[in-house]
Design an enzyme around this catalytic site. Structure first.
Site, PDB file in Angstrom:
ATOM      1  N   GLU A 217       0.834  -1.212   0.000  1.00  0.00           N
ATOM      2  CA  GLU A 217       0.000   0.000   0.000  1.00  0.00           C
ATOM      3  C   GLU A 217       0.856   1.244   0.000  1.00  0.00           C
ATOM      4  OE1 GLU A 217      -2.196   3.441   1.692  1.00  0.00           O
ATOM      5  OE2 GLU A 217      -0.403   2.469   2.438  1.00  0.00           O
ATOM      6  N   HIS A 327       4.189   7.740  10.310  1.00  0.00           N
ATOM      7  CA  HIS A 327       5.465   7.448   9.648  1.00  0.00           C
ATOM      8  C   HIS A 327       6.668   7.811  10.528  1.00  0.00           C
ATOM      9  CE1 HIS A 327       3.871   6.844   5.282  1.00  0.00           C
ATOM     10  NE2 HIS A 327       3.135   6.247   6.196  1.00  0.00           N
TER      11      HIS A 327
HETATM   12 ZN   LIG Z   1       1.419   4.917   5.660  1.00  0.00          ZN
END
Ligand SMILES: [Zn+2]
Length: 362
Positions: A217, A327
């Protein structure tokens, strides 16, 4: 059912093991094995594909197919260039953040196993105070303790090795889950918990349920693009993470206002089928599940887009888990939200009838 009853000691143990295992984009199979192992008692069979996407199926013979989906990969780095004095320069594999790299430990994945390293950084004393350089892709580097390029190669590290952070699962103040890669290991966890609840509550579904853990993804929805062609679903309910926008330096006028602890986030976007989304909202209201709203222009940026725009159009919707510090290695979510996303997907599935089209023209 009460939200606080959902995550058990056993399911939390699975979540921890699943998170602590590295699953960089393109290298997801060990994580998929952990996930399938947990899911196995709750599904009739599995589908896996060439690139590593895994799907647990309930009622595989049913013509009408519903997907619930999360993604299994995590952002990482690739070794891109090795200097003569044995330092490594990197490129991204997914949206890895150059700003947080300096001073982090790393795991370099090699044929011989993990090689440890550190992102070095010039000492504060040696930097030009009037012109501080921020960390950037072309100035961050990894030191693995090798004296030169030859020693790097002897250690089994070469261009193309993937690099992850070693940070593991921790609980902050009793009810916040903190780890790297909660984006989107939480998705795989939540859809697996939906399958467990369906099994334990002996719910009989009038359709085939495809519990889908997609690969790749983070580099552009690639695993979802592949598996939707294989499954050819009628409906897809996707779950991913979204931003908690209540911490410093985030512009709410641009990013909207969503907070962890305030419930699942339901998306508005062209890729989201309106009648399916309204069903999710009606379900949340009927079952008294708190929720928040988020609007996206053009793309949701999640696997929702890949399912929606496939096979001539698949009724798709997105339920997100609000997360802080996306992240980074300290991605943070609220336990209540995790449980409420599970509940919302579970309760919505129980309302879906066989053959329901969600057509705007019925
Ligand atoms: Zn991500």
């Amino acid at each position: 059912m009460a939200a606080s009853k959902i995550i058990t000691a056993k399911s939390l143990k699975f979540f921890e093991k699943y998170l602590n295992n590295a699953s960089p984009t393109g290298y997801e199979w060990e994580g998929q094995k952990i996930w399938m192992d947990y899911l196995k008692p709750y599904v009739d069979e599995f589908i896996t594909d060439t690139y590593g996407t895994a799907v647990g199926v309930i009622n595989p013979d049913a013509k009408f197919k519903v997907v619930i989906e999360g993604h299994s990969d995590e952002i990482s780095w690739y070794v891109n260039y090795i200097t003569d004095n044995g330092l490594l320069y990197v490129i991204r594999n997914g949206g890895s953040d150059h700003q947080i790299a300096p001073s982090k430990w790393v795991n370099i994945h090699t044929k011989k196993g993990i090689v440890k390293g550190v992102f070095g950084w010039p000492a504060i004393h040696t930097r030009n105070k009037s012109k501080e350089e921020p960390p950037k892709l072309d100035n961050i580097f990894i030191d693995i303790g090798a004296k030169d390029k030859e020693e790097v190669e002897k250690m089994g590290v070469h261009v193309g090795c993937v690099i992850t952070y070693p940070d593991e699962f921790q609980v902050l103040n009793k009810n916040k889950f903190v780890c790297r890669a909660i984006d989107n290991r939480a998705g795989g966890f939540m859809i697996a918990e939906v399958a467990r609840l369906l099994h334990e509550n002996k719910n009989k579904l009038p359709f085939g349920l495809y519990i889908t853990n997609s690969v790749q993804e983070e580099i552009g929805l690639r695993g979802a693009e592949m598996i939707t062609q294989t499954i050819k679903p009628d409906i897809a309910i996707v779950t991913d993470v979204c931003h908690d926008t209540t911490t410093p330096m985030i512009d709410k006028k641009k990013e909207g206002e969503t907070a962890m602890g305030s419930g699942p986030v339901i998306s508005y976007a062209p890729a989201v089928q309106n009648k399916l989304r309204e069903r999710i909202i009606e379900t949340a209201e009927a079952k008294k599940i708190p929720f928040q709203r988020l609007a996206s222009s053009r793309y949701t940026g999640t696997d929702t887009d890949a399912f929606a725009y496939s096979n001539g159009g698949v009724a798709s919707a997105l339920i997100s888990l609000p997360l802080r510090y996306m992240h980074t290695t300290v991605e943070t979510v609220h336990k209540d939200d995790v449980e409420n996303v599970i509940r919302l997907i579970y309760e919505t599935l129980l309302t879906i009838k066989e053959g329901e089209t969600f057509s705007y023209f019925d």
